[in-house]
Write a protein that holds these residues in place. Structure first.
Motif, PDB file in Angstrom:
ATOM      1  N   GLY A 272      10.868  42.052 -50.239  1.00 21.33           N
ATOM      2  CA  GLY A 272       9.904  42.922 -50.791  1.00 21.33           C
ATOM      3  C   GLY A 272      10.405  44.398 -50.831  1.00 21.33           C
ATOM      4  N   VAL A 273      11.653  44.557 -51.091  1.00 23.20           N
ATOM      5  CA  VAL A 273      12.276  45.776 -51.388  1.00 23.20           C
ATOM      6  C   VAL A 273      11.957  46.772 -52.436  1.00 23.20           C
ATOM      7  CG1 VAL A 273      14.488  47.079 -51.333  1.00 23.20           C
ATOM      8  CG2 VAL A 273      14.196  45.342 -49.618  1.00 23.20           C
ATOM      9  N   HIS A 274      11.887  45.853 -53.467  1.00 23.58           N
ATOM     10  CA  HIS A 274      11.677  46.412 -54.974  1.00 23.58           C
ATOM     11  C   HIS A 274      10.471  46.026 -55.652  1.00 23.58           C
ATOM     12  CE1 HIS A 274      16.215  47.552 -54.696  1.00 23.58           C
ATOM     13  NE2 HIS A 274      16.175  46.151 -54.185  1.00 23.58           N
ATOM     14  N   LEU A 275       9.049  46.666 -54.996  1.00 18.00           N
ATOM     15  CA  LEU A 275       7.948  46.046 -55.531  1.00 18.00           C
ATOM     16  C   LEU A 275       7.189  47.164 -56.175  1.00 18.00           C
ATOM     17  CD1 LEU A 275       6.716  43.739 -52.615  1.00 18.00           C
ATOM     18  CD2 LEU A 275       7.707  43.172 -54.551  1.00 18.00           C
ATOM     19  N   CYS A 276       6.655  46.881 -57.542  1.00 21.38           N
ATOM     20  CA  CYS A 276       5.660  47.943 -58.079  1.00 21.38           C
ATOM     21  C   CYS A 276       4.511  47.832 -57.382  1.00 21.38           C
ATOM     22  CB  CYS A 276       5.656  47.435 -59.447  1.00 21.38           C
ATOM     23  SG  CYS A 276       4.783  46.086 -59.777  1.00 21.38           S
ATOM     24  N   ASP A 277       3.529  48.947 -57.831  1.00 16.04           N
ATOM     25  CA  ASP A 277       2.102  49.034 -57.387  1.00 16.04           C
ATOM     26  C   ASP A 277       1.490  47.769 -57.186  1.00 16.04           C
ATOM     27  OD1 ASP A 277       3.275  51.540 -56.682  1.00 16.04           O
ATOM     28  OD2 ASP A 277       1.774  52.573 -58.136  1.00 16.04           O
ATOM     29  N   HIS A 278       1.601  47.099 -58.718  1.00 18.40           N
ATOM     30  CA  HIS A 278       0.736  46.070 -58.885  1.00 18.40           C
ATOM     31  C   HIS A 278       1.066  44.764 -57.892  1.00 18.40           C
ATOM     32  CE1 HIS A 278       0.096  42.077 -60.783  1.00 18.40           C
ATOM     33  NE2 HIS A 278      -1.427  42.772 -60.821  1.00 18.40           N
ATOM     34  N   GLN A 279       2.127  44.632 -57.485  1.00 20.62           N
ATOM     35  CA  GLN A 279       2.681  43.641 -56.871  1.00 20.62           C
ATOM     36  C   GLN A 279       2.239  43.916 -55.256  1.00 20.62           C
ATOM     37  OE1 GLN A 279       6.822  41.637 -57.711  1.00 20.62           O
ATOM     38  NE2 GLN A 279       6.783  43.555 -58.351  1.00 20.62           N
ATOM     39  N   CYS A 280       2.230  45.024 -54.978  1.00 25.32           N
ATOM     40  CA  CYS A 280       1.790  45.397 -53.385  1.00 25.32           C
ATOM     41  C   CYS A 280       0.216  45.486 -53.681  1.00 25.32           C
ATOM     42  CB  CYS A 280       2.044  46.926 -53.400  1.00 25.32           C
ATOM     43  SG  CYS A 280       3.786  47.405 -53.216  1.00 25.32           S
ATOM     44  N   GLN A 281      -0.355  45.635 -54.398  1.00 24.95           N
ATOM     45  CA  GLN A 281      -2.041  45.378 -54.672  1.00 24.95           C
ATOM     46  C   GLN A 281      -2.294  43.860 -54.343  1.00 24.95           C
ATOM     47  OE1 GLN A 281      -3.462  47.405 -57.755  1.00 24.95           O
ATOM     48  NE2 GLN A 281      -5.513  46.903 -57.317  1.00 24.95           N
ATOM     49  N   ARG A 282      -1.607  43.119 -55.062  1.00 20.93           N
ATOM     50  CA  ARG A 282      -1.716  41.540 -55.259  1.00 20.93           C
ATOM     51  C   ARG A 282      -1.143  41.244 -53.939  1.00 20.93           C
ATOM     52  NH1 ARG A 282      -4.817  38.371 -56.436  1.00 20.93           N
ATOM     53  NH2 ARG A 282      -3.967  36.132 -56.725  1.00 20.93           N
ATOM     54  N   LEU A 283      -0.282  41.452 -52.995  1.00 22.65           N
ATOM     55  CA  LEU A 283       0.049  41.097 -51.692  1.00 22.65           C
ATOM     56  C   LEU A 283      -1.099  41.460 -51.034  1.00 22.65           C
ATOM     57  CD1 LEU A 283       3.695  42.074 -51.559  1.00 22.65           C
ATOM     58  CD2 LEU A 283       2.741  39.706 -51.449  1.00 22.65           C
ATOM     59  N   ALA A 284      -1.742  42.579 -50.877  1.00 18.56           N
ATOM     60  CA  ALA A 284      -2.924  43.195 -50.010  1.00 18.56           C
ATOM     61  C   ALA A 284      -4.155  42.247 -50.153  1.00 18.56           C
ATOM     62  CB  ALA A 284      -3.064  44.606 -50.285  1.00 18.56           C
ATOM     63  N   GLU A 285      -4.504  42.170 -51.613  1.00 17.39           N
ATOM     64  CA  GLU A 285      -5.846  41.561 -51.897  1.00 17.39           C
ATOM     65  C   GLU A 285      -5.848  39.911 -51.453  1.00 17.39           C
ATOM     66  OE1 GLU A 285      -6.141  42.760 -55.798  1.00 17.39           O
ATOM     67  OE2 GLU A 285      -5.473  41.033 -56.865  1.00 17.39           O
ATOM     68  N   THR A 286      -4.428  39.373 -51.336  1.00 16.84           N
ATOM     69  CA  THR A 286      -4.443  37.938 -51.105  1.00 16.84           C
ATOM     70  C   THR A 286      -4.124  37.698 -49.494  1.00 16.84           C
ATOM     71  OG1 THR A 286      -2.139  38.000 -51.557  1.00 16.84           O
ATOM     72  CG2 THR A 286      -3.674  37.230 -53.462  1.00 16.84           C
ATOM     73  N   GLY A 287      -3.899  38.758 -48.756  1.00 12.46           N
ATOM     74  CA  GLY A 287      -3.678  38.832 -47.292  1.00 12.46           C
ATOM     75  C   GLY A 287      -2.502  38.098 -47.304  1.00 12.46           C
ATOM     76  N   SER A 288      -1.659  38.269 -48.133  1.00 13.08           N
ATOM     77  CA  SER A 288       0.061  37.825 -47.929  1.00 13.08           C
ATOM     78  C   SER A 288       0.665  38.893 -47.092  1.00 13.08           C
ATOM     79  CB  SER A 288       0.485  37.694 -49.330  1.00 13.08           C
ATOM     80  OG  SER A 288      -0.311  36.754 -49.995  1.00 13.08           O
ATOM     81  N   ALA A 289       1.767  38.701 -46.344  1.00 13.34           N
ATOM     82  CA  ALA A 289       2.371  39.620 -45.520  1.00 13.34           C
ATOM     83  C   ALA A 289       3.909  39.626 -46.076  1.00 13.34           C
ATOM     84  CB  ALA A 289       2.711  39.087 -44.044  1.00 13.34           C
ATOM     85  N   LEU A 290       4.467  40.963 -45.602  1.00 12.02           N
ATOM     86  CA  LEU A 290       5.979  41.009 -46.001  1.00 12.02           C
ATOM     87  C   LEU A 290       6.591  40.936 -44.474  1.00 12.02           C
ATOM     88  CD1 LEU A 290       5.908  44.022 -48.692  1.00 12.02           C
ATOM     89  CD2 LEU A 290       6.544  41.514 -49.077  1.00 12.02           C
ATOM     90  N   SER A 291       7.864  40.711 -44.802  1.00 12.45           N
ATOM     91  CA  SER A 291       8.767  40.838 -43.611  1.00 12.45           C
ATOM     92  C   SER A 291       9.774  41.921 -44.118  1.00 12.45           C
ATOM     93  CB  SER A 291       9.557  39.421 -43.029  1.00 12.45           C
ATOM     94  OG  SER A 291      10.459  39.468 -42.341  1.00 12.45           O
ATOM     95  N   PHE A 292       9.808  43.032 -43.191  1.00 10.04           N
ATOM     96  CA  PHE A 292      10.615  44.073 -43.249  1.00 10.04           C
ATOM     97  C   PHE A 292      11.850  43.665 -42.327  1.00 10.04           C
ATOM     98  CE2 PHE A 292      11.080  48.713 -41.588  1.00 10.04           C
ATOM     99  CZ  PHE A 292      11.894  49.030 -42.507  1.00 10.04           C
ATOM    100  N   CYS A 293      13.205  43.735 -43.341  1.00 12.61           N
ATOM    101  CA  CYS A 293      14.347  43.272 -42.576  1.00 12.61           C
ATOM    102  C   CYS A 293      15.412  44.287 -42.595  1.00 12.61           C
ATOM    103  CB  CYS A 293      14.631  41.982 -43.128  1.00 12.61           C
ATOM    104  SG  CYS A 293      13.384  40.682 -43.203  1.00 12.61           S
ATOM    105  N   PRO A 294      15.135  45.462 -41.977  1.00 12.93           N
ATOM    106  CA  PRO A 294      16.211  46.737 -42.299  1.00 12.93           C
ATOM    107  C   PRO A 294      17.690  46.375 -42.085  1.00 12.93           C
ATOM    108  CG  PRO A 294      15.057  47.089 -40.499  1.00 12.93           C
ATOM    109  CD  PRO A 294      14.335  45.778 -40.880  1.00 12.93           C
TER     110      PRO A 294
END
Ligand code: GUN
Ligand code: ZN
Length: 433
Positions: A272-294
């Motif tokens: 989820g490195v290149h996500l617009c505001d809408h995608q972040c919002q959709r992840l949040a409202e569905t309770g989905s998670a991102l894995s940060f892999c630096p």
């Protein structure tokens, strides 16, 4: 039967909330702490001075001077079949998959190879203090059988699944929508909720799954509502361009998964490195998670994850090593890379937030915070003992440091597997350096 009680003494740190919102209320820290384990579960955690007199005399205490006990680390995205091709040179995501990854994964059709790698992989996790992981297998169901058998033998809490992949990869690695459905279903029935094991429906990413296959993944989630969904999302710009060509009707990358009902509180999307505001919002409202892999994002040149943006939108985030795109099994090292990624974004990743992400934050991302992630009474007693004197340099750097945040920062900046003195699973010693 009488209870089995054990106790471990050292400095002790665990989180009850996210330091980004709860500040100093987010954690408990005891410079001389005692962790009491009853029948494999946390019984109590607190200052040694207060708790020692309460312990029955028969209880043996493992004392680790100059060490810190934290909950076991949680790796929210890793590929066990890529153990043998970690550190492969020169390519970004799509070429790296073609040149190194797919050929390496071919070998997992052979169960004895899968067993051998699963063993090396799980040893490596424990050496690094990782006690739970969300793990990719290969397209071969045998790869998942081998992994779960080894994890079960060691009493580990692990989540894994068979890759679903029916296009845009070599013929030798392809399944079909129907075969991927049937094989995943069989594996769910065989392994999900057996001991501490959990199953993740695992379409590799939208590039390698047809709409028909993504629909089958959605069907599996409908039929087995407590299994996980594990895939990749918006990692690399060439990948995103190809997604646009393959799914011209989709609003964006996340929408491809969304329209197949793949979002939810047990869904974990790597990168989820290149996500617009809408995608972040959709992840949040569905309770989905991102894995940060630096480590992986830097190694594969994918880009810089925006942790502050995810905090702003309330997206659940855990840490992922993404081995073999990532270059280390160590979550300490991965947090060190995470700090540097944040620096490049003009942001600061605090050491307390780092340890939260690797423990309770990871547990929340995996929807497992009722079972693991901190030392609340009744949770499964998976924990790690970190050594403040692991290397001459760490020892020298920390010699006059009393501040816990500074100690944590030094561990994530200079530490790796060498800093792990011991790893405990369900209260039992599983690894000792
Ligand atoms: N996207 C699709 N497959 C992979 C993989 O194996 N590793 C990474 N880092 N990204 C992917
Ligand atoms: Zn990955």
């Amino acid at each position: 039967m009488s209870d089995t009680i054990t106790a471990v003494r050292a400095a002790l740190l665990h989180f009850t909330a996210d330091p980004a919102s709860a500040g100093d209320q987010a954690y408990q820290y005891y410079p001389d702490g005692l962790l009491i384990i009853k029948n494999g579960y946390i019984d109590n955690a607190g200052p040694a001075e207060q708790m020692l007199p309460l312990l029955p005399e028969s209880v043996s205490i493992n004392h680790y001077p100059n060490c810190l006990i934290t909950p076991g680390f949680i790796d929210t995205h890793i590929h066990y079949p890529q153990t043998g091709m970690i550190a492969s040179y020169g390519e970004q995501l799509l070429d790296w998959l073609e040149k190194y990854t797919f050929p390496a994964e071919k070998a997992f059709a052979d169960p004895s190879h899968a067993e051998e790698v699963a063993e090396v992989f799980l040893n490596e996790l424990l050496r690094n203090g990782t006690t739970t992981a969300l793990v990719f297998g290969t397209v071969h169901p045998e790869s998942v059988d081998a992994f779960f058998s080894q994890a079960q033998r060691r009493c580990l809490r692990m989540i894994a699944g068979k890759v679903m992949m029916d296009r845009q990869a070599p013929e030798y690695l392809l399944d079909t929508p129907e075969s991927s459905y049937q094989q995943s279903k069989t594996l769910i029935e065989r392994w999900h909720q057996q001991d501490r094991l959990l199953y993740a429906v695992t379409p590799r990413f939208a590039i390698t799954s047809s709409k028909e296959q993504l629909a089958k993944a959605g069907q599996l989630l409908q039929e087995f509502p407590d299994v996980y969904l594990h895939t990749h999302l918006s990692e690399n710009t060439d990948e995103i361009e190809l997604i646009k060509q393959l799914f011209p009707d989709a609003k964006d990358y996340l929408d491809v998964y969304d329209t197949h009902q793949l979002l939810g509180s047990r869904s974990v999307f790597a990168h989820g490195v290149h996500l617009c505001d809408h995608q972040c919002q959709r992840l949040a409202e569905t309770g989905s998670a991102l894995s940060f892999c630096p480590s992986s994002n830097l190694f594969l040149g994918s880009g810089l994850f925006d942790l502050a943006k995810m905090e702003k939108y309330g997206v659940k985030v855990g840490m992922g090593t993404d081995v073999g795109g990532g270059t280390s099994f160590s979550l300490l090292q991965t947090l060190g890379d995470g700090y540097k990624v944040n620096q490049l974004k003009g942001q600061q990743l605090s050491p307390l937030k780092s340890f939260y992400l690797a423990t309770l934050g990871g547990a929340k991302a995996l929807n497992l915070d009722s079972k693991i992630g901190n030392f609340t009474k009744g949770k499964e007693a998976d924990f790690v003992v970190l050594d403040y004197q692991a290397t001459p340099l760490i020892k020298y750097r920390l010699q006059h440091t009393t501040d816990i945040a500074e100690k944590l920062f030094v561990l994530t900046t200079l530490g790796d597997d060498r800093a792990v003195a011991a790893t405990y699973i369900m209260g039992q010693l599983a690894y000792q350096r």
